[in-house]
Design a protein around this motif. Structure first.
Motif, short mmCIF file in Angstrom:
data_model
loop_
_atom_site.label_atom_id
_atom_site.label_comp_id
_atom_site.label_asym_id
_atom_site.label_seq_id
_atom_site.Cartn_x
_atom_site.Cartn_y
_atom_site.Cartn_z
N ILE A 85 0.88 -1.09 0.12
CA ILE A 85 0.08 -0.16 0.07
C ILE A 85 0.83 1.24 -0.03
N ASP A 86 1.96 1.11 0.73
CA ASP A 86 2.77 2.48 0.86
C ASP A 86 3.50 2.72 -0.34
N GLU A 87 4.07 1.82 -1.15
CA GLU A 87 4.56 1.76 -2.30
C GLU A 87 3.62 2.33 -3.49
N ARG A 99 -6.68 4.30 -12.14
CA ARG A 99 -5.70 3.26 -11.93
C ARG A 99 -5.04 3.22 -10.83
N TYR A 100 -4.84 4.56 -9.86
CA TYR A 100 -4.35 4.75 -8.76
C TYR A 100 -5.17 4.24 -7.66
N TYR A 101 -6.44 4.85 -7.72
CA TYR A 101 -7.53 4.46 -6.53
C TYR A 101 -7.80 2.80 -6.70
N ALA A 102 -8.12 2.36 -7.72
CA ALA A 102 -8.40 1.05 -7.92
C ALA A 102 -7.51 0.02 -7.10
N SER A 103 -6.18 0.41 -7.53
CA SER A 103 -4.98 -0.52 -6.94
C SER A 103 -4.89 -0.21 -5.37
N VAL A 104 -5.06 0.89 -4.87
CA VAL A 104 -4.92 1.23 -3.44
C VAL A 104 -6.16 0.71 -2.73
N PHE A 105 -7.21 0.88 -3.12
CA PHE A 105 -8.52 0.30 -2.40
C PHE A 105 -8.46 -1.30 -2.54
N ALA A 107 -5.91 -3.18 -2.34
CA ALA A 107 -4.91 -3.24 -1.54
C ALA A 107 -5.19 -3.27 -0.17
N LYS A 108 -6.06 -2.13 0.21
CA LYS A 108 -6.45 -1.96 1.51
C LYS A 108 -7.50 -2.96 1.98
N ALA A 109 -8.41 -3.36 0.96
CA ALA A 109 -9.31 -4.52 1.26
C ALA A 109 -8.53 -5.81 1.56
N GLN A 110 -7.64 -6.05 0.79
CA GLN A 110 -6.90 -7.47 1.42
C GLN A 110 -6.10 -7.26 2.49
N LEU A 111 -5.56 -6.09 2.85
CA LEU A 111 -5.13 -6.13 4.27
C LEU A 111 -6.08 -6.16 5.21
N LYS A 112 -7.32 -5.55 5.15
CA LYS A 112 -8.47 -5.71 6.04
C LYS A 112 -8.86 -7.20 6.35
N ALA A 113 -8.83 -8.09 5.23
CA ALA A 113 -9.16 -9.46 5.16
C ALA A 113 -8.04 -10.20 5.97
N VAL A 114 -6.82 -9.88 6.03
CA VAL A 114 -5.72 -10.70 6.71
C VAL A 114 -5.97 -10.26 8.06
N ASP A 317 -16.04 -7.16 -2.44
CA ASP A 317 -14.95 -7.79 -3.00
C ASP A 317 -13.57 -7.44 -2.88
N ALA A 318 -12.79 -8.18 -2.41
CA ALA A 318 -11.27 -7.66 -2.10
C ALA A 318 -10.47 -7.44 -3.30
N SER A 319 -10.86 -7.74 -4.52
CA SER A 319 -10.15 -7.09 -5.73
C SER A 319 -11.15 -6.22 -6.34
N ALA A 320 -11.82 -5.30 -5.81
CA ALA A 320 -12.63 -4.67 -6.50
C ALA A 320 -11.97 -3.80 -7.28
N THR A 321 -12.82 -3.07 -8.40
CA THR A 321 -12.40 -2.16 -9.23
C THR A 321 -13.52 -1.05 -9.13
N VAL A 322 -13.26 -0.22 -8.14
CA VAL A 322 -14.14 0.76 -7.98
C VAL A 322 -13.79 2.23 -8.53
N PRO A 323 -14.94 2.95 -8.87
CA PRO A 323 -14.55 4.27 -9.02
C PRO A 323 -13.60 5.18 -8.36
N THR A 324 -12.99 6.12 -8.99
CA THR A 324 -12.01 7.33 -8.19
C THR A 324 -12.65 7.99 -7.30
N TYR A 325 -12.11 7.59 -5.83
CA TYR A 325 -12.54 8.31 -4.47
C TYR A 325 -14.00 7.67 -4.26
#
Length: 356
Positions: A85-87, A99-105, A107-114, A317-325
């Protein structure tokens, strides 16, 4: 009176020729997709059986660092996910867009799962988008996976049909001059608009429901069902909820219906506003295909567009493709605003314009 108008509009829409064509198309898609799904399932089994056991072991060991969570490695996995996430945030610092927001979102969802796994010591659970996928071709073939994939095909076909149908609901009446004849009866313009809308929604909903059910029945015959199996959903990248495959599949079905209904209403409004069916079809298809959203997807304005916000199930979905912000509640609000605006525009434009 509304009931009688609705019944009459329903008879107009349910014409044998168009119903037969739509049925044949959906049945053909079912036949073809059943063959493809079986072929891919068999192919994945063949590939799995021919993989070198030593290679499989090495690969499994490598993947276990990320997905094979246990007490021994959970802190390491959390550290790696946080570092990811930091990277990502550093890489896209000062930038914006999908591209930016979908990737970070994601990654944060997967972190929350773990983190949820660690807090509750539930290391063997299935988390959608992290270590589990319902419709992945390379995963185990199931009745529910087939049903979800085929349901998406049915929804795509019905959505196109809904646009064509909706665009001509009143535009055809204006073009043929029959709208004046309709309004000579003791009905109001609002009753006519509502009856046509309800009739169109009924037909589209019926086809969507019937063929989705047929697809699921075929899946039950050909594959095993995992509908009652528990899965965990990461909601809005902030919390984890327990559900089942069947419940998630039903939620997906409902959202597909909402998307179809929304596009039908937009086509209805645009066709009526322009009094041209073709205009309603073309403009709505441009919206539905996401052409406008793709062009503006690199800008923060994407959060205000309709199509990217219609897929509310992505927020589970932890691999979601969501709109920016975006987040679930913002997307829901955007959807409601658009639906309300289109509904108001439809009724207002008809009531404020002469029927001639």
């Amino acid at each position: 009176m509304l009931g009688r108008i609705y019944a009459g509009e329903l008879r107009k829409i349910v014409r044998p020729k168009s119903m037969i064509v739509l049925t044949v198309v959906l049945a053909l898609f079912l036949f073809v997709y059943a063959i493809v799904y079986n072929f891919i399932g068999n192919l994945s089994q063949i590939v799995a059986s021919t993989v070198d056991p030593d290679q499989t072991t090495d690969q499994a060991t490598e993947e276990s660092d990320w997905q094979g969570i246990s007490d021994e490695n959970v802190d390491y996995v959390i550290q790696m996910l946080q570092q990811n996430i930091d990277e990502l945030e550093k890489e896209y610092k000062g930038k914006f867009g999908y591209r930016y927001y979908a990737s970070v979102f994601s990654a944060k969802a997967q972190l929350k799962a773990v983190e949820f796994m660690k807090e509750n010591r539930l290391y063997d659970i299935k988390v959608l988008g992290y270590n589990y996928s319902l419709n992945s071709f390379m995963s185990e073939t199931t009745a529910d996976g087939f049903a979800q994939d085929y349901m998406s095909v049915v929804a795509s076909v019905i959505a196109i049909y809904a646009v064509v149908l909706g665009a001509g609901l009143l535009a055809d009446e204006y073009r043929n001059g029959t709208v004046k004849l309709l309004l000579t009866r003791p009905i109001t313009k609002n009753q006519l608009i509502t009856a046509k809308l309800l009739a169109a929604l009924t037909v589209c909903g019926a086809f969507m429901g019937i063929f989705s059910l047929i697809g699921y029945i075929y899946g039950l015959i050909a594959f095993k069902s995992v509908a009652t199996e528990s899965i965990y959903l990461v909601f809005n990248a902030r919390s984890v909820i327990k559900s089942s495959v069947g419940a998630y599949l039903f939620g997906d079905f409902v959202m597909q219906l909402v998307q179809i209904a929304t596009m039908l209403m937009i086509a209805y409004f645009l066709g009526t506003l322009a009094r041209k069916k073709t205009t309603g079809i073309i403009v709505t298809l441009l919206i539905e295909l996401g052409i406008v959203s793709s062009i503006l997807g690199l800008l923060p304005i994407q959060i205000g567009l309709l199509v990217p916000n219609l897929s509310l199930m992505d927020y589970f979905d932890a691999s979601a493709t969501v709109p920016t912000y975006g987040n679930f509640f913002i997307s829901l609000a955007v959807d409601l605003v658009y639906i309300a605006a289109v509904t108001f525009g439809l009724y207002y434009s008809v009531n404020k314009r002469d029927v001639i």
